[in-house]
Design an enzyme around this catalytic site. Structure first.
Site, PDB file in Angstrom:
ATOM      1  N   LYS A 195       0.805  -1.067   0.122  1.00  0.00           N
ATOM      2  CA  LYS A 195       0.093   0.297   0.509  1.00  0.00           C
ATOM      3  C   LYS A 195       0.357   1.040  -0.071  1.00  0.00           C
ATOM      4  O   LYS A 195       0.586   2.280  -0.404  1.00  0.00           O
ATOM      5  CB  LYS A 195      -1.175   0.184   0.825  1.00  0.00           C
ATOM      6  CG  LYS A 195      -1.741  -1.404   1.288  1.00  0.00           C
ATOM      7  CD  LYS A 195      -2.939  -0.686   2.133  1.00  0.00           C
ATOM      8  CE  LYS A 195      -2.536  -0.633   3.763  1.00  0.00           C
ATOM      9  NZ  LYS A 195      -1.713  -1.771   4.314  1.00  0.00           N
ATOM     10  N   ARG A 219      -9.369   0.996   9.729  1.00  0.00           N
ATOM     11  CA  ARG A 219      -8.893  -0.210   9.711  1.00  0.00           C
ATOM     12  C   ARG A 219      -9.624  -0.981  10.803  1.00  0.00           C
ATOM     13  O   ARG A 219      -8.802  -3.076  11.712  1.00  0.00           O
ATOM     14  CB  ARG A 219      -7.370  -0.171  10.495  1.00  0.00           C
ATOM     15  CG  ARG A 219      -6.136  -1.046  10.405  1.00  0.00           C
ATOM     16  CD  ARG A 219      -4.923  -0.560  11.023  1.00  0.00           C
ATOM     17  NE  ARG A 219      -3.366  -1.205  10.866  1.00  0.00           N
ATOM     18  CZ  ARG A 219      -2.542  -0.404   9.941  1.00  0.00           C
ATOM     19  NH1 ARG A 219      -2.684   0.637   9.892  1.00  0.00           N
ATOM     20  NH2 ARG A 219      -1.229  -0.810   9.667  1.00  0.00           N
ATOM     21  N   ARG A 240      11.901  -4.679   4.013  1.00  0.00           N
ATOM     22  CA  ARG A 240      11.368  -3.676   3.709  1.00  0.00           C
ATOM     23  C   ARG A 240      12.715  -2.635   4.381  1.00  0.00           C
ATOM     24  O   ARG A 240      12.641  -3.262   5.603  1.00  0.00           O
ATOM     25  CB  ARG A 240      10.178  -3.477   3.185  1.00  0.00           C
ATOM     26  CG  ARG A 240       9.551  -3.402   4.622  1.00  0.00           C
ATOM     27  CD  ARG A 240       8.156  -2.947   4.401  1.00  0.00           C
ATOM     28  NE  ARG A 240       7.005  -3.607   6.226  1.00  0.00           N
ATOM     29  CZ  ARG A 240       5.780  -2.834   6.217  1.00  0.00           C
ATOM     30  NH1 ARG A 240       5.653  -2.552   4.483  1.00  0.00           N
ATOM     31  NH2 ARG A 240       5.625  -2.865   7.500  1.00  0.00           N
ATOM     32  N   ARG A 270      12.330  -0.914   9.688  1.00  0.00           N
ATOM     33  CA  ARG A 270      10.968  -0.468  11.031  1.00  0.00           C
ATOM     34  C   ARG A 270      10.834  -1.746  12.268  1.00  0.00           C
ATOM     35  O   ARG A 270      11.248  -2.062  11.794  1.00  0.00           O
ATOM     36  CB  ARG A 270       9.427  -0.283  10.024  1.00  0.00           C
ATOM     37  CG  ARG A 270       8.818   0.839  10.003  1.00  0.00           C
ATOM     38  CD  ARG A 270       7.985   0.892   8.877  1.00  0.00           C
ATOM     39  NE  ARG A 270       6.759  -0.215   9.894  1.00  0.00           N
ATOM     40  CZ  ARG A 270       5.087  -0.284   9.519  1.00  0.00           C
ATOM     41  NH1 ARG A 270       4.933   0.211   8.033  1.00  0.00           N
ATOM     42  NH2 ARG A 270       4.516  -1.212   9.987  1.00  0.00           N
ATOM     43  N   ARG A 327       0.283  -8.268  14.335  1.00  0.00           N
ATOM     44  CA  ARG A 327      -0.008  -7.435  13.260  1.00  0.00           C
ATOM     45  C   ARG A 327      -1.129  -7.617  12.147  1.00  0.00           C
ATOM     46  O   ARG A 327      -2.153  -7.529  11.596  1.00  0.00           O
ATOM     47  CB  ARG A 327       0.845  -6.473  12.369  1.00  0.00           C
ATOM     48  CG  ARG A 327       1.105  -5.488  13.578  1.00  0.00           C
ATOM     49  CD  ARG A 327       2.872  -5.099  12.767  1.00  0.00           C
ATOM     50  NE  ARG A 327       2.851  -4.412  11.743  1.00  0.00           N
ATOM     51  CZ  ARG A 327       3.734  -4.386  10.627  1.00  0.00           C
ATOM     52  NH1 ARG A 327       5.259  -5.020  11.029  1.00  0.00           N
ATOM     53  NH2 ARG A 327       3.942  -3.626   9.294  1.00  0.00           N
TER      54      ARG A 327
HETATM   55  P1  AMP Z   1       0.782   0.594   9.554  1.00  0.00           P
HETATM   56  O1  AMP Z   1       2.728   2.057   8.862  1.00  0.00           O
HETATM   57  O2  AMP Z   1       0.281   1.301   8.855  1.00  0.00           O
HETATM   58  O3  AMP Z   1       1.532  -0.649   8.900  1.00  0.00           O
HETATM   59  O4  AMP Z   1       0.646   1.322  11.140  1.00  0.00           O
HETATM   60  C1  AMP Z   1       1.773   0.903  12.068  1.00  0.00           C
HETATM   61  C2  AMP Z   1       1.177   0.681  13.339  1.00  0.00           C
HETATM   62  O5  AMP Z   1      -0.012   1.490  13.545  1.00  0.00           O
HETATM   63  C3  AMP Z   1       0.142  -0.618  12.984  1.00  0.00           C
HETATM   64  O6  AMP Z   1       0.967  -1.931  13.569  1.00  0.00           O
HETATM   65  C4  AMP Z   1      -0.736  -0.472  14.299  1.00  0.00           C
HETATM   66  O7  AMP Z   1       0.013  -0.271  15.255  1.00  0.00           O
HETATM   67  C5  AMP Z   1      -0.414   1.486  14.400  1.00  0.00           C
HETATM   68  N1  AMP Z   1      -1.869   1.851  13.476  1.00  0.00           N
HETATM   69  C6  AMP Z   1      -1.793   2.457  11.799  1.00  0.00           C
HETATM   70  N2  AMP Z   1      -2.775   2.724  11.251  1.00  0.00           N
HETATM   71  C7  AMP Z   1      -3.570   2.717  12.348  1.00  0.00           C
HETATM   72  C8  AMP Z   1      -4.948   2.504  12.356  1.00  0.00           C
HETATM   73  N3  AMP Z   1      -5.708   2.622  11.436  1.00  0.00           N
HETATM   74  N4  AMP Z   1      -6.038   1.581  12.991  1.00  0.00           N
HETATM   75  C9  AMP Z   1      -5.204   1.358  15.059  1.00  0.00           C
HETATM   76  N5  AMP Z   1      -3.436   1.293  14.624  1.00  0.00           N
HETATM   77  C10 AMP Z   1      -3.120   1.723  13.814  1.00  0.00           C
END
Ligand code: AMP
Length: 216
Positions: A13, A88, A127, A161, A172
């Site tokens: 994404k 989410r 990544r 990360r 996740r």
């Molecule tokens: P991402 O970069 O989108 O994979 O997000 C990294 C982490 O941020 C996730 O594993 C969650 O802990 C938190 N996070 C990001 N977006 C959301 C969301 N919309 N709802 C809840 N937690 C989020």
């Protein structure tokens, strides 16, 4: 145009969102990036969410919707937005619909990044990103054009990360399956979901997305 990128962590994404920003000239909103910025700046919110993020759990819907509301209503996004990593959960999807209805807007398209587990794990394990500007790279298929130098800002420091480790990835994935995957049905029922096959190389995925957008 208001677009949602829906799919598991590591499905691409971020990468596709970055190229869509350029081709459609609308900005991406990544709640993951916003939360990581809060953690890096050591803000109160950052301190509150740090351990949740590194363990792979989801941050509460309340926190996310507060961040999102402020962002979406800012003038930068009045021509449209690309949501990456949000909503989410069903709660976030319903709150988003209500928020948009209140400002006479709606979601036009949801791109569903469908991907097999093996490809997913492989992507996540490879990544990394530029420590200066955050541009995403992947050891297997997207390295900087000049080795060790970020294509966008020229920076020479790269990071992995903190939550890209096997325990966090497993958590996740289970959060995704139980809380996020039901959104596929939610948006399918609204007639705005389009499937993208992400078990392919990045260029082919981009081409498929371009075609989907042309036919929309
Ligand atoms: P991402 O970069 O989108 O994979 O997000 C990294 C982490 O941020 C996730 O594993 C969650 O802990 C938190 N996070 C990001 N977006 C959301 C969301 N919309 N709802 C809840 N937690 C989020």
């Amino acid at each position: 145009m208001n677009i949602i990128l829906l799919g598991p962590p590591g499905s691409g994404k971020g990468t596709q969102g970055e190229s869509l920003e350029k081709s459609l000239n609308i900005k991406r909103i990544s709640t993951g990036d916003m939360l990581r910025n809060e953690v890096n700046s050591n803000s109160d919110l950052g301190k509150q969410v740090q351990s949740i993020i590194s363990s792979g759990r989801l941050v509460s819907d309340d926190v996310i919707m507060r961040l999102l509301e402020l962002t979406i209503k800012s003038s930068e996004y009045e021509n449209g937005f690309i949501l990456d990593g949000v909503p989410r959960s069903l709660g976030q999807a319903v709150s988003l619909d209500n928020l948009l209805e209140g400002i006479s807007r709606s979601i036009d398209l949801v791109l569903y990044f469908s991907i097999s587990d093996e490809v997913l794990i492989d992507r996540i394990c490879n990544r990394y990103y530029c420590a200066n500007c955050g541009t995403n790279y992947n050891k297997a298929y997207k390295n900087p054009k000049i080795q060790g130098k970020c294509d966008v800002c020229g920076g020479g420091e790269f990071k992995i990360r903190e939550d890209d480790n096997i325990d966090s990835v497993k958590k996740r994935m289970s959060e995704y399956r139980s809380k996020t995957e039901p959104l596929v049905e939610y948006y399918k029922n609204k007639g705005i979901l389009k499937l993208v096959n992400c078990d392919q190389d990045v260029e082919k995925i981009s081409k498929d997305i371009d075609l989907l957008l042309k036919n929309d």
